[in-house]
Design a protein around this motif. Sequence first.
Motif, PDB file in Angstrom:
ATOM      1  N   LYS A 145       0.853  -1.191   0.000  1.00 21.69           N
ATOM      2  CA  LYS A 145       0.000   0.000   0.000  1.00 21.69           C
ATOM      3  C   LYS A 145       0.889   1.242   0.000  1.00 21.69           C
ATOM      4  CE  LYS A 145      -3.411  -2.847   0.739  1.00 21.69           C
ATOM      5  NZ  LYS A 145      -4.241  -3.279  -0.422  1.00 21.69           N
ATOM      6  N   VAL A 198      -0.770   5.052   3.916  1.00 21.60           N
ATOM      7  CA  VAL A 198      -1.857   4.185   4.391  1.00 21.60           C
ATOM      8  C   VAL A 198      -1.416   3.434   5.649  1.00 21.60           C
ATOM      9  CG1 VAL A 198      -3.281   2.160   3.814  1.00 21.60           C
ATOM     10  CG2 VAL A 198      -2.924   3.968   2.117  1.00 21.60           C
ATOM     11  N   ALA A 229      -5.798   6.237   1.826  1.00 22.88           N
ATOM     12  CA  ALA A 229      -5.642   5.681   0.479  1.00 22.88           C
ATOM     13  C   ALA A 229      -6.339   6.565  -0.564  1.00 22.88           C
ATOM     14  CB  ALA A 229      -6.211   4.259   0.443  1.00 22.88           C
ATOM     15  N   HIS A 283      -9.525  -2.776  -0.268  1.00 20.47           N
ATOM     16  CA  HIS A 283      -8.166  -3.334  -0.331  1.00 20.47           C
ATOM     17  C   HIS A 283      -7.683  -3.650  -1.746  1.00 20.47           C
ATOM     18  CE1 HIS A 283      -8.979  -7.706  -1.138  1.00 20.47           C
ATOM     19  NE2 HIS A 283     -10.176  -7.343  -0.742  1.00 20.47           N
ATOM     20  N   TRP A 326      -4.404   9.617  -1.125  1.00 20.35           N
ATOM     21  CA  TRP A 326      -3.232   9.318  -1.965  1.00 20.35           C
ATOM     22  C   TRP A 326      -3.648   9.221  -3.439  1.00 20.35           C
ATOM     23  CZ3 TRP A 326      -2.490   4.920  -5.012  1.00 20.35           C
ATOM     24  CH2 TRP A 326      -1.217   4.807  -5.602  1.00 20.35           C
ATOM     25  N   TYR A 362      -6.444   0.800  -2.907  1.00 16.50           N
ATOM     26  CA  TYR A 362      -5.154   0.800  -2.183  1.00 16.50           C
ATOM     27  C   TYR A 362      -5.285   0.994  -0.673  1.00 16.50           C
ATOM     28  CZ  TYR A 362      -2.730   0.397  -6.571  1.00 16.50           C
ATOM     29  OH  TYR A 362      -2.278  -0.077  -7.767  1.00 16.50           O
ATOM     30  N   GLY A 363      -6.474   0.691  -0.161  1.00  8.67           N
ATOM     31  CA  GLY A 363      -6.657   0.697   1.294  1.00  8.67           C
ATOM     32  C   GLY A 363      -6.464  -0.698   1.851  1.00  8.67           C
ATOM     33  N   GLY A 399      -7.259   3.722   7.155  1.00 10.58           N
ATOM     34  CA  GLY A 399      -6.446   3.294   6.014  1.00 10.58           C
ATOM     35  C   GLY A 399      -7.085   3.680   4.698  1.00 10.58           C
TER      36      GLY A 399
END
Lengths: 383, 383
Positions: B16, B20, B267, B205, B270, B209-210, B263
Motif C-alpha cells: 500500500k 496508508v 488511500a 483493499h 493518496w 489501495y486501502g 487506512g
Amino acid sequence: MSDIIYLDNASTTFPKPESVYNFMDEFYRKNGVNAGRSSHKLSRIANDLIDDTRRELTDLVKINNKSRVVFTSSATVALNQVLNGLDWSTIKNVYVSPFEHNAIMRTLHYLNKKFDFVIHILDFNSETFELNTKALKPNLSQNMPDLVCVSHVSNVTGYILPIEQLTEILSDYNPIVILDCAQSMGLIDIDLNKLNIDYAIFAGHKTLYGPFGIAGYINNSNKVALKEFIVGGTGSDSINLNMPEVEPYMYEAGSYNIQAIAGLNAAIKWIKQTKVYFIYKKEKELTDLLVSELEQLDGIEIYIPKDRERHIGIVALNIDGYSAEDVARVLDEEFNIAVRAGHHCAPYFRDFINIYEGTVRVSLGYFNDKEQIKYLIESLENL
Amino acid sequence: MSDIIYLDNASTTFPKPESVYNFMDEFYRKNGVNAGRSSHKLSRIANDLIDDTRRELTDLVKINNKSRVVFTSSATVALNQVLNGLDWSTIKNVYVSPFEHNAIMRTLHYLNKKFDFVIHILDFNSETFELNTKALKPNLSQNMPDLVCVSHVSNVTGYILPIEQLTEILSDYNPIVILDCAQSMGLIDIDLNKLNIDYAIFAGHKTLYGPFGIAGYINNSNKVALKEFIVGGTGSDSINLNMPEVEPYMYEAGSYNIQAIAGLNAAIKWIKQTKVYFIYKKEKELTDLLVSELEQLDGIEIYIPKDRERHIGIVALNIDGYSAEDVARVLDEEFNIAVRAGHHCAPYFRDFINIYEGTVRVSLGYFNDKEQIKYLIESLENL
C-alpha cells in the motif's frame, strides 16, 4: 489526546497492548496479502497466521479442534450468521436475559417477522440484577426452551452470568445455547469442554484486546450444522456454485482481514502471557475500588449485581438531578473523561430498571489504574 | 520478504502507499475507539473520520451525498447485502457476464434456491473476450432484464466493460444495475452522475489501495430501498427493536472498523493526490509492456480482450506443456514471483474459454515496475 481518561472499555478496549499495534503494523507491511493454502509464499504465511490464530483461540477456551473457529468481521455479523443459520422450523421458545444487546435482540426481532416463535425473558431479580435460578426450572418447564441466547458478561450491569449453573439446568431441555462472550473471552476463564454451549461468540476488539474487524464464533455444537448466510468466493473450489461443505471455510466467504487477524494473534498471545487470572484480578480490584468509591457519593444510583463476586468491569449509574447525557457531557468537556451515556444497545434494560432516560456507563480495562478511578470520583463530586 | 516480486494485485494490492500504513497505525494508536456522534471526544473524532471518508469516496465518483455510502467489511458482504436486500418478487431475469466472481455467482445461486428467476449470461465474444453489444438488444428484448450484475473490470481478463454503452442500452428496460467496482474504483475514472447504475460496489483493499476490512457500496439508486440483511446495534435509537430507518446507518450494524477506515481515508487521499489518470496511465503502460513481452514467448496462450484500450492490469495465461498450478509453483519456488493459479473465483469462465484446468493470473499494481515484468518474462523463458 493521551491525557484523556478512557473509561469506555465496554465499547472497545483502548489502548491495546503495545505488541498488538506493533505486530499488526509489521505483519501488514511485510505480508499484507490475500491468504491461501496452495499459493505463493506470502499467501501461505498469511494462511499459517490464520491457522495459528484459530489454534490460539481454541487453546484459550480449552478445546483442540481449530476448524471449529469461524471468523467473521464483527460479533454482530457472527450473531446474524448463527441466528440466521438455525433451523427455525424447530424453534418455538427463545430465552434471553433482560440485558441482551441489540446484536441479539434486533436479529431475533428481525427473524420473528419471518418465523413463528416466542421470545421469553429469563427471570432476573430487579433488585439484585441476578438470574433467579430458583424460578428457572418452573418457568422453563412451562415453555420448554429451544434456543437460549445470553451474554456471559452483561455490557450494562457487568453481571457475570452463572453459566455453569444455567447450562446444567438447561441440559434437561437440550436447547441450542448461544453464549455471547464479547465482554468475557480473555477476561474470564472459559472451558468450553465443560459447558453445554453450542456457539460461543467472540469480539476481537473487546476483552480479547485485539483490533476491530475480527470476531466470530466457536462452534461447540454436536447438533445440526448451520445453514449458509453470507456466501461468496472462498479461494477454493471456485467452479462450485455452492459454498464448499468444509467447516470453517463454508462460513467464511471473502478475503481474510489479515491485518486484524495479526492483531488478534498478538492479543491472544499477550493474554496467555499475562494470564487470564491476572487480567481478571487486576480488573476486579479496579472494579471493587470504583464501586466502593461510588457508593460513598451522595445521590448516586448504581445498577450492579448484589453478589460482587459476579460483577466485573462495568458500572452503569445515574446521579440525582442530572440526566445521563449531561453527566457524560460534563465528564468529557470539563474533565477529559470518556464514558458513555444512553441505553447501551440493550433495549429491554430500561423496562427492567424502570429508568427511561438511560444511564451513564463507566467501563474499565486492564490499562486503567487506581489514580484514574480516584480522578473520576473527584470529578463526579465536582460536577 | 522484500525480494518477492508481487504480481497478485488482483487478490489485493500490495504494498500500500506508505501513508496508508502510517495513518492506520497512528490513528489506531491515538484514537482507536468506537465511533459515535454524541459521545466523548475520541469517539467524535472517530466519527468525523468516518464522515470524511464517506465524503472522499463520493467525491472520487463525483456525487455529493455522503449518506449514500454504506460501509461493510468486504465487497462480498456488500454484494450479499445488496442482493439479499432486493425485492425478489419483481425480479425474473438476471444478467451477468461470463466472468463474474463468486461473490456474485454464489449469492445469486443461493437466492435462486429461494426465488424463481433465471440467470442469463450476457453475450460475450469468446475470441475477443468482449461484450457483444450488437447482440445485446435482441437478446435483452427476449428476456427483459430486471437485474444486471456486472464487474466493471474483470478479475480474470482485465476487460474494462463499456459501462456507458451498456447502461445506455439497458435504460430502455430500466433494470436494477449493480456494478462491481472491486477492480476499478480508484484505477478508472467513474462518474456515477452520468451512469444509470443503482449500486456501485467497492473493495477498500483492491484498486482503492486501502486495507482489508473496509468495503461497501454507493447507493446511486432512485428505486426502492433495500431491505435489511445484517442487523444489530447502531449506537443510536437503542430501544428500537428495528434498525433506525436512516441511510446509511440502517445498513451498518455493529462497531465501525476505525483502523481500516483510517487506512481507506489515507488511500483515497493518496489516489486523489496521485490522480486516477496517472495511476491508470502507469498501470496501463506496465500492462501493455507485459502483454507485448508475453506475446513474444513460444507456446503461450493469453486471455485478454482484443481491443487493448479496454484492457488493464490483469493477464490470465497458460503455457503449453505445463499446468497452471505448475507454472505458479515454479515461479514461486524458483523465481520468487507471486502469481495465482486456478479459476480465480469465476465459475463460468472455464466454460467460456473451454479450458478446464485453470489459468495463471498475473496482476499488476501501481507499485510494480518494468524490471519486474522483464524478470517475469525471463523466468517464464527459463521455466
